[in-house]
Design a protein around this motif. Sequence first.
Motif, PDB file in Angstrom:
ATOM      1  N   ASP A   1     -20.735-118.530 -83.168  1.00 34.55           N
ATOM      2  CA  ASP A   1     -20.280-119.429 -84.222  1.00 34.55           C
ATOM      3  C   ASP A   1     -18.831-119.855 -84.041  1.00 34.55           C
ATOM      4  OD1 ASP A   1     -22.754-119.267 -85.396  1.00 34.55           O
ATOM      5  OD2 ASP A   1     -22.182-117.702 -86.822  1.00 34.55           O
ATOM      6  N   ASN A   2     -18.041-119.018 -83.363  1.00 36.41           N
ATOM      7  CA  ASN A   2     -16.621-119.310 -83.181  1.00 36.41           C
ATOM      8  C   ASN A   2     -16.280-119.831 -81.792  1.00 36.41           C
ATOM      9  OD1 ASN A   2     -15.862-118.539 -85.800  1.00 36.41           O
ATOM     10  ND2 ASN A   2     -15.765-116.375 -85.211  1.00 36.41           N
ATOM     11  N   ALA A   3     -17.300-120.095 -80.976  1.00 36.63           N
ATOM     12  CA  ALA A   3     -17.047-120.523 -79.594  1.00 36.63           C
ATOM     13  C   ALA A   3     -16.782-122.014 -79.481  1.00 36.63           C
ATOM     14  CB  ALA A   3     -18.234-120.132 -78.711  1.00 36.63           C
ATOM     15  N   GLY A   4     -17.117-122.766 -80.513  1.00 39.77           N
ATOM     16  CA  GLY A   4     -16.887-124.212 -80.486  1.00 39.77           C
ATOM     17  C   GLY A   4     -17.639-124.891 -79.359  1.00 39.77           C
ATOM     18  N   GLN A   5     -16.977-125.835 -78.691  1.00 42.45           N
ATOM     19  CA  GLN A   5     -17.628-126.608 -77.637  1.00 42.45           C
ATOM     20  C   GLN A   5     -17.907-125.780 -76.382  1.00 42.45           C
ATOM     21  OE1 GLN A   5     -14.944-129.816 -76.749  1.00 42.45           O
ATOM     22  NE2 GLN A   5     -13.280-128.476 -76.087  1.00 42.45           N
ATOM     23  N   LEU A   6     -17.414-124.562 -76.335  1.00 38.67           N
ATOM     24  CA  LEU A   6     -17.649-123.697 -75.180  1.00 38.67           C
ATOM     25  C   LEU A   6     -18.908-122.843 -75.313  1.00 38.67           C
ATOM     26  CD1 LEU A   6     -14.018-122.424 -74.467  1.00 38.67           C
ATOM     27  CD2 LEU A   6     -15.246-124.267 -73.309  1.00 38.67           C
ATOM     28  N   GLU A   7     -19.620-122.983 -76.429  1.00 34.04           N
ATOM     29  CA  GLU A   7     -20.784-122.139 -76.663  1.00 34.04           C
ATOM     30  C   GLU A   7     -21.816-122.258 -75.536  1.00 34.04           C
ATOM     31  OE1 GLU A   7     -24.616-121.644 -79.676  1.00 34.04           O
ATOM     32  OE2 GLU A   7     -22.845-122.763 -80.358  1.00 34.04           O
ATOM     33  N   LEU A   8     -22.211-123.484 -75.180  1.00 31.88           N
ATOM     34  CA  LEU A   8     -23.237-123.651 -74.144  1.00 31.88           C
ATOM     35  C   LEU A   8     -22.758-123.182 -72.773  1.00 31.88           C
ATOM     36  CD1 LEU A   8     -25.295-126.937 -74.723  1.00 31.88           C
ATOM     37  CD2 LEU A   8     -26.152-124.625 -74.328  1.00 31.88           C
ATOM     38  N   PRO A   9     -21.550-123.566 -72.308  1.00 26.88           N
ATOM     39  CA  PRO A   9     -21.096-123.043 -71.018  1.00 26.88           C
ATOM     40  C   PRO A   9     -21.052-121.517 -70.977  1.00 26.88           C
ATOM     41  CG  PRO A   9     -19.769-124.925 -71.651  1.00 26.88           C
ATOM     42  CD  PRO A   9     -20.638-124.601 -72.829  1.00 26.88           C
ATOM     43  N   LEU A  10     -20.642-120.877 -72.072  1.00 26.60           N
ATOM     44  CA  LEU A  10     -20.611-119.420 -72.099  1.00 26.60           C
ATOM     45  C   LEU A  10     -22.025-118.834 -72.060  1.00 26.60           C
ATOM     46  CD1 LEU A  10     -17.794-118.827 -74.738  1.00 26.60           C
ATOM     47  CD2 LEU A  10     -17.649-118.437 -72.276  1.00 26.60           C
ATOM     48  N   GLU A  11     -22.944-119.475 -72.757  1.00 26.36           N
ATOM     49  CA  GLU A  11     -24.325-119.007 -72.724  1.00 26.36           C
ATOM     50  C   GLU A  11     -24.913-119.126 -71.327  1.00 26.36           C
ATOM     51  OE1 GLU A  11     -28.130-117.617 -74.043  1.00 26.36           O
ATOM     52  OE2 GLU A  11     -26.051-117.318 -74.672  1.00 26.36           O
ATOM     53  N   MET A  12     -24.513-120.159 -70.567  1.00 27.39           N
ATOM     54  CA  MET A  12     -24.996-120.302 -69.195  1.00 27.39           C
ATOM     55  C   MET A  12     -24.461-119.183 -68.305  1.00 27.39           C
ATOM     56  SD  MET A  12     -27.104-122.719 -69.372  1.00 27.39           S
ATOM     57  CE  MET A  12     -27.351-122.234 -71.101  1.00 27.39           C
ATOM     58  N   VAL A  13     -23.255-118.708 -68.605  1.00 25.01           N
ATOM     59  CA  VAL A  13     -22.743-117.526 -67.906  1.00 25.01           C
ATOM     60  C   VAL A  13     -23.607-116.314 -68.243  1.00 25.01           C
ATOM     61  CG1 VAL A  13     -20.813-115.909 -67.738  1.00 25.01           C
ATOM     62  CG2 VAL A  13     -20.375-118.374 -67.801  1.00 25.01           C
ATOM     63  N   ARG A  14     -23.899-116.146 -69.502  1.00 22.02           N
ATOM     64  CA  ARG A  14     -24.653-114.969 -69.959  1.00 22.02           C
ATOM     65  C   ARG A  14     -26.016-114.869 -69.293  1.00 22.02           C
ATOM     66  NH1 ARG A  14     -28.160-112.765 -73.750  1.00 22.02           N
ATOM     67  NH2 ARG A  14     -29.009-114.827 -74.218  1.00 22.02           N
ATOM     68  N   ILE A  15     -26.689-116.008 -69.104  1.00 21.92           N
ATOM     69  CA  ILE A  15     -28.050-115.970 -68.553  1.00 21.92           C
ATOM     70  C   ILE A  15     -28.070-116.061 -67.036  1.00 21.92           C
ATOM     71  CG2 ILE A  15     -28.966-117.004 -70.662  1.00 21.92           C
ATOM     72  CD1 ILE A  15     -29.371-119.620 -69.078  1.00 21.92           C
ATOM     73  N   GLY A  16     -26.907-116.131 -66.408  1.00 22.09           N
ATOM     74  CA  GLY A  16     -26.857-116.264 -64.953  1.00 22.09           C
ATOM     75  C   GLY A  16     -27.319-115.004 -64.230  1.00 22.09           C
ATOM     76  N   PRO A  17     -27.723-115.144 -62.970  1.00 23.70           N
ATOM     77  CA  PRO A  17     -28.174-113.986 -62.186  1.00 23.70           C
ATOM     78  C   PRO A  17     -27.001-113.119 -61.753  1.00 23.70           C
ATOM     79  CG  PRO A  17     -28.145-115.946 -60.804  1.00 23.70           C
ATOM     80  CD  PRO A  17     -27.823-116.406 -62.207  1.00 23.70           C
ATOM     81  N   SER A  18     -27.268-111.831 -61.580  1.00 23.68           N
ATOM     82  CA  SER A  18     -26.261-110.905 -61.057  1.00 23.68           C
ATOM     83  C   SER A  18     -26.971-109.736 -60.396  1.00 23.68           C
ATOM     84  CB  SER A  18     -25.337-110.405 -62.176  1.00 23.68           C
ATOM     85  OG  SER A  18     -26.072-109.703 -63.163  1.00 23.68           O
ATOM     86  N   ALA A  19     -26.277-109.065 -59.494  1.00 23.58           N
ATOM     87  CA  ALA A  19     -26.861-107.946 -58.758  1.00 23.58           C
ATOM     88  C   ALA A  19     -27.281-106.845 -59.717  1.00 23.58           C
ATOM     89  CB  ALA A  19     -25.846-107.402 -57.745  1.00 23.58           C
ATOM     90  N   SER A  20     -28.551-106.462 -59.647  1.00 22.50           N
ATOM     91  CA  SER A  20     -29.132-105.438 -60.526  1.00 22.50           C
ATOM     92  C   SER A  20     -28.936-105.765 -61.994  1.00 22.50           C
ATOM     93  CB  SER A  20     -28.541-104.054 -60.224  1.00 22.50           C
ATOM     94  OG  SER A  20     -28.779-103.685 -58.888  1.00 22.50           O
ATOM     95  N   ASN A  21     -28.724-107.039 -62.289  1.00 20.27           N
ATOM     96  CA  ASN A  21     -28.504-107.516 -63.657  1.00 20.27           C
ATOM     97  C   ASN A  21     -27.385-106.746 -64.360  1.00 20.27           C
ATOM     98  OD1 ASN A  21     -29.157-109.389 -65.681  1.00 20.27           O
ATOM     99  ND2 ASN A  21     -30.467-107.937 -66.745  1.00 20.27           N
ATOM    100  N   LYS A  22     -26.321-106.410 -63.596  1.00 24.88           N
ATOM    101  CA  LYS A  22     -25.192-105.669 -64.171  1.00 24.88           C
ATOM    102  C   LYS A  22     -24.307-106.551 -65.037  1.00 24.88           C
ATOM    103  CE  LYS A  22     -25.765-101.581 -62.160  1.00 24.88           C
ATOM    104  NZ  LYS A  22     -25.940-100.326 -62.924  1.00 24.88           N
ATOM    105  N   GLN A  23     -24.319-107.866 -64.785  1.00 25.40           N
ATOM    106  CA  GLN A  23     -23.489-108.807 -65.554  1.00 25.40           C
ATOM    107  C   GLN A  23     -22.047-108.322 -65.672  1.00 25.40           C
ATOM    108  OE1 GLN A  23     -26.750-108.879 -68.781  1.00 25.40           O
ATOM    109  NE2 GLN A  23     -25.705-110.835 -69.057  1.00 25.40           N
ATOM    110  N   PRO A  24     -21.316-108.242 -64.574  1.00 27.67           N
ATOM    111  CA  PRO A  24     -19.972-107.659 -64.603  1.00 27.67           C
ATOM    112  C   PRO A  24     -18.888-108.596 -65.122  1.00 27.67           C
ATOM    113  CG  PRO A  24     -20.474-108.386 -62.384  1.00 27.67           C
ATOM    114  CD  PRO A  24     -21.728-108.621 -63.210  1.00 27.67           C
ATOM    115  N   TRP A  25     -19.246-109.819 -65.510  1.00 30.45           N
ATOM    116  CA  TRP A  25     -18.231-110.752 -65.993  1.00 30.45           C
ATOM    117  C   TRP A  25     -17.800-110.415 -67.416  1.00 30.45           C
ATOM    118  CZ3 TRP A  25     -22.856-112.659 -63.720  1.00 30.45           C
ATOM    119  CH2 TRP A  25     -23.940-112.775 -64.602  1.00 30.45           C
ATOM    120  N   ARG A  26     -16.486-110.540 -67.635  1.00 29.32           N
ATOM    121  CA  ARG A  26     -15.905-110.374 -68.969  1.00 29.32           C
ATOM    122  C   ARG A  26     -14.947-111.549 -69.162  1.00 29.32           C
ATOM    123  NH1 ARG A  26     -19.541-107.608 -68.492  1.00 29.32           N
ATOM    124  NH2 ARG A  26     -19.728-105.346 -68.670  1.00 29.32           N
ATOM    125  N   LEU A  27     -15.211-112.368 -70.180  1.00 28.55           N
ATOM    126  CA  LEU A  27     -14.460-113.599 -70.374  1.00 28.55           C
ATOM    127  C   LEU A  27     -13.667-113.540 -71.676  1.00 28.55           C
ATOM    128  CD1 LEU A  27     -16.489-114.379 -68.159  1.00 28.55           C
ATOM    129  CD2 LEU A  27     -16.783-116.576 -69.292  1.00 28.55           C
TER     130      LEU A  27
END
Length: 286
Positions: free
Chosen positions: A185-211
């Motif tokens: 709700d507080n992400a504004g116009q960045l909501e969709l780009p951030l969601e695309m990061v969240r659903i992206g592939p990663s090794a063993s699905n560890k999702q090591p990104w922190r934004l």
Amino acid sequence: MQLEGKVIDTMRQRQSVRTYHDVALTEEHIKNIENYIEEIPRISPFGKIGNIEFIEVTSNRSEKGVKLGTYGFIKSQKGYLVGISEKDTYSLVKFAYNFQMLVLYLTELGLGTCWMGGTFSRKSFEKELIVSEGEFIPCVTPVGYPREKRRLFDKAIRAVAKSDNRKAWENLFFDESFHSSLSKDNAGQLELPLEMVRIGPSASNKQPWRLVVSKDRRQVHFYIEHTPNYSSSLGYDMQLLDIGIAMCQFDLACKELQLAGEWVVENPGMNVNNEQIEYLYTWKSR
């Protein structure tokens, strides 16, 4: 040659494909792949980073007769994309951005892919390619026509790898500092780009990104949370590829939404309180 159509839809649709139809790639698709590889240095914000080579496969052997295998339960693939990069941190991150652009392009063509960073024989691929001193093969992906109905073991592998599970927003995205989670709700116009990061592939699905998103929502700082000893046996940090993938997902989504930005290395010097978290890049709105 940019990605056509809606890249956000492509990101949502893409899944790792391990089972393919036993059908050779068409000449048109091979030409499309090779042309896009040549185009990447022009359309990528990072230009030419390392190399990407396409190898056609027949009966698990290349045209040179080198056996490339069915690694990680990959079945009936008819080609491989092979990445070549230097091992330093920023080369790996930028290379992965470019490689993910190509993966998304193949998805738009209706071709299946599956990022592979550890479960393949580098020596076999090195027999096919020219790998200069100081370079290595960080990843490959099989290429082929996905089976409409995945086999049972394909579904089982996804379950074991937790491929269909993703961390919640509050574990990945932060508001101004690591002390406050960012809500949709507080992400504004960045909501969709951030969601695309969240659903992206990663090794063993560890999702090591922190934004961490700035107060004015005009900067996004990309950090990596390393998993200790995760890929130490491979001699490089495989999770750096995950950050490049995340940056690609975010950047292409922003471009589709007409949010102009650039990549800079300007460490905001935030209090991290976790020795495994490391700053890498900042996306800055223009």
